[in-house]
Design a protein around this motif. Sequence first.
Motif, PDB file in Angstrom:
ATOM      1  N   ALA A   1       0.839  -1.194   0.000  1.00 55.47           N
ATOM      2  CA  ALA A   1       0.000   0.000   0.000  1.00 55.47           C
ATOM      3  C   ALA A   1       0.874   1.245   0.000  1.00 55.47           C
ATOM      4  O   ALA A   1       1.955   1.256   0.600  1.00 55.47           O
ATOM      5  CB  ALA A   1      -0.899   0.004   1.242  1.00 55.47           C
ATOM      6  N   PRO A   2       0.485   2.286  -0.715  1.00 53.68           N
ATOM      7  CA  PRO A   2       1.289   3.518  -0.746  1.00 53.68           C
ATOM      8  C   PRO A   2       1.389   4.134   0.648  1.00 53.68           C
ATOM      9  O   PRO A   2       0.457   4.051   1.449  1.00 53.68           O
ATOM     10  CB  PRO A   2       0.504   4.424  -1.697  1.00 53.68           C
ATOM     11  N   PHE A   3       2.546   4.724   0.903  1.00 57.18           N
ATOM     12  CA  PHE A   3       2.757   5.338   2.223  1.00 57.18           C
ATOM     13  C   PHE A   3       1.894   6.585   2.362  1.00 57.18           C
ATOM     14  O   PHE A   3       1.869   7.439   1.482  1.00 57.18           O
ATOM     15  CB  PHE A   3       4.224   5.706   2.406  1.00 57.18           C
ATOM     16  N   THR A   4       1.192   6.679   3.443  1.00 58.03           N
ATOM     17  CA  THR A   4       0.378   7.852   3.736  1.00 58.03           C
ATOM     18  C   THR A   4       0.942   8.532   4.970  1.00 58.03           C
ATOM     19  O   THR A   4       0.968   7.929   6.053  1.00 58.03           O
ATOM     20  CB  THR A   4      -1.089   7.464   3.996  1.00 58.03           C
ATOM     21  N   PRO A   5       1.426   9.760   4.829  1.00 59.52           N
ATOM     22  CA  PRO A   5       2.007  10.437   5.993  1.00 59.52           C
ATOM     23  C   PRO A   5       0.931  10.724   7.032  1.00 59.52           C
ATOM     24  O   PRO A   5      -0.240  10.883   6.698  1.00 59.52           O
ATOM     25  CB  PRO A   5       2.569  11.734   5.398  1.00 59.52           C
ATOM     26  N   PRO A   6       1.320  10.763   8.301  1.00 59.10           N
ATOM     27  CA  PRO A   6       0.347  11.107   9.339  1.00 59.10           C
ATOM     28  C   PRO A   6      -0.202  12.515   9.113  1.00 59.10           C
ATOM     29  O   PRO A   6       0.506  13.395   8.620  1.00 59.10           O
ATOM     30  CB  PRO A   6       1.166  11.020  10.628  1.00 59.10           C
ATOM     31  N   CYS A   7      -1.460  12.702   9.446  1.00 60.68           N
ATOM     32  CA  CYS A   7      -2.120  13.980   9.196  1.00 60.68           C
ATOM     33  C   CYS A   7      -2.931  14.415  10.416  1.00 60.68           C
ATOM     34  O   CYS A   7      -3.288  13.606  11.266  1.00 60.68           O
ATOM     35  CB  CYS A   7      -3.069  13.890   8.002  1.00 60.68           C
ATOM     36  N   PHE A   8      -3.196  15.707  10.470  1.00 60.58           N
ATOM     37  CA  PHE A   8      -4.216  16.213  11.372  1.00 60.58           C
ATOM     38  C   PHE A   8      -5.202  17.029  10.541  1.00 60.58           C
ATOM     39  O   PHE A   8      -4.945  17.343   9.384  1.00 60.58           O
ATOM     40  CB  PHE A   8      -3.619  17.040  12.518  1.00 60.58           C
ATOM     41  N   GLU A   9      -6.308  17.364  11.130  1.00 60.94           N
ATOM     42  CA  GLU A   9      -7.357  18.089  10.419  1.00 60.94           C
ATOM     43  C   GLU A   9      -7.285  19.569  10.769  1.00 60.94           C
ATOM     44  O   GLU A   9      -7.296  19.933  11.943  1.00 60.94           O
ATOM     45  CB  GLU A   9      -8.724  17.525  10.802  1.00 60.94           C
ATOM     46  N   PHE A  10      -7.194  20.418   9.760  1.00 57.87           N
ATOM     47  CA  PHE A  10      -7.114  21.861   9.963  1.00 57.87           C
ATOM     48  C   PHE A  10      -8.292  22.510   9.248  1.00 57.87           C
ATOM     49  O   PHE A  10      -8.365  22.525   8.031  1.00 57.87           O
ATOM     50  CB  PHE A  10      -5.796  22.408   9.408  1.00 57.87           C
ATOM     51  N   ASP A  11      -9.234  23.005  10.024  1.00 52.42           N
ATOM     52  CA  ASP A  11     -10.466  23.575   9.463  1.00 52.42           C
ATOM     53  C   ASP A  11     -11.096  22.640   8.446  1.00 52.42           C
ATOM     54  O   ASP A  11     -11.541  23.055   7.365  1.00 52.42           O
ATOM     55  CB  ASP A  11     -10.183  24.949   8.833  1.00 52.42           C
TER      56      ASP A  11
ATOM     57  N   ALA B   1       2.211  19.349  16.665  1.00 47.42           N
ATOM     58  CA  ALA B   1       1.178  18.712  15.850  1.00 47.42           C
ATOM     59  C   ALA B   1       1.206  17.210  16.070  1.00 47.42           C
ATOM     60  O   ALA B   1       2.271  16.609  16.222  1.00 47.42           O
ATOM     61  CB  ALA B   1       1.398  19.031  14.371  1.00 47.42           C
ATOM     62  N   ALA B   2       0.030  16.611  16.080  1.00 49.62           N
ATOM     63  CA  ALA B   2      -0.075  15.167  16.279  1.00 49.62           C
ATOM     64  C   ALA B   2      -1.152  14.614  15.357  1.00 49.62           C
ATOM     65  O   ALA B   2      -2.154  15.276  15.065  1.00 49.62           O
ATOM     66  CB  ALA B   2      -0.418  14.851  17.734  1.00 49.62           C
ATOM     67  N   ALA B   3      -0.917  13.394  14.893  1.00 48.66           N
ATOM     68  CA  ALA B   3      -1.881  12.750  14.004  1.00 48.66           C
ATOM     69  C   ALA B   3      -3.231  12.627  14.693  1.00 48.66           C
ATOM     70  O   ALA B   3      -3.321  12.295  15.876  1.00 48.66           O
ATOM     71  CB  ALA B   3      -1.363  11.374  13.596  1.00 48.66           C
ATOM     72  N   GLY B   4      -4.272  12.922  13.930  1.00 53.69           N
ATOM     73  CA  GLY B   4      -5.621  12.776  14.448  1.00 53.69           C
ATOM     74  C   GLY B   4      -6.189  14.003  15.128  1.00 53.69           C
ATOM     75  O   GLY B   4      -7.372  14.030  15.479  1.00 53.69           O
ATOM     76  N   GLN B   5      -5.366  15.038  15.342  1.00 60.19           N
ATOM     77  CA  GLN B   5      -5.883  16.255  15.960  1.00 60.19           C
ATOM     78  C   GLN B   5      -6.933  16.907  15.061  1.00 60.19           C
ATOM     79  O   GLN B   5      -6.836  16.886  13.845  1.00 60.19           O
ATOM     80  CB  GLN B   5      -4.755  17.268  16.200  1.00 60.19           C
ATOM     81  N   ARG B   6      -7.904  17.526  15.684  1.00 58.97           N
ATOM     82  CA  ARG B   6      -8.884  18.323  14.954  1.00 58.97           C
ATOM     83  C   ARG B   6      -8.646  19.786  15.350  1.00 58.97           C
ATOM     84  O   ARG B   6      -8.935  20.189  16.468  1.00 58.97           O
ATOM     85  CB  ARG B   6     -10.307  17.888  15.293  1.00 58.97           C
TER      86      ARG B   6
END
Length: 236
Positions: A7-17, A74-79
Amino acid sequence: MNNPTPAPFTPPCFEFDGQPVPLQPGDTILQAAQRAGHDVPHLCWHPDVSASASCRVCTVQVDGRPVAACTTTAAAGQRVQCHTSELRTHRLHLLQMLFVEGNHFCPGCEKSGNCLLQEQAAQAGMTELHYEALNPERPVDASHPDVLFEPNRCILCQLCVRASDEIDGKQVFAIGGHGIGTRLLINSESGQLGDSNLDVTDRAAHICPVGALLPKRVGFAVPMGQRTYDNEETRG
């Protein structure tokens, strides 16, 4: 038997607006959001020096909790919410207080058009001061041969303090006092900039986001229409 395609690598993300923002190890919310093209209002943050969270204009809500975006990791999963009506009102009041605590006269300031405080006020829709102006008496320090110190415009962002310490290695500036008496201090026996070891080539002499520290003999060198914020949509 064929090996399955990884599976392609997906970088960790957080949600911004509501938008996903990829993050890198050690990122603050502001760093990651700015790199992804999002606007995070700020005054006391600069990529060249450490963050201090002294102005709080970059306040965002992380999972419902207000924090400074410039110092919060910043942390993965933050809203993260940045441009809510509540936060816009918060920033507007902070900016209005900065204007009444000093003596800011934008039409006569050579930093006009390149001033971050002026730009943030325009983006916030500031049209009046709201609070009573304090009009403090702050004499201009023109003692340095190459740099003018105009304390009436100082917003105590501490950028010059950190630049002098972390980049120039001189510790020319510090913050002292309390309440409305808080001010930028100069490390010299007289307290005058001309008696300090500041040089016009120092990073601290150029990092000010407003017109408090200005190199002499270069005022209004950039014509209108070519300044940093002249062509912003917020200018109308």
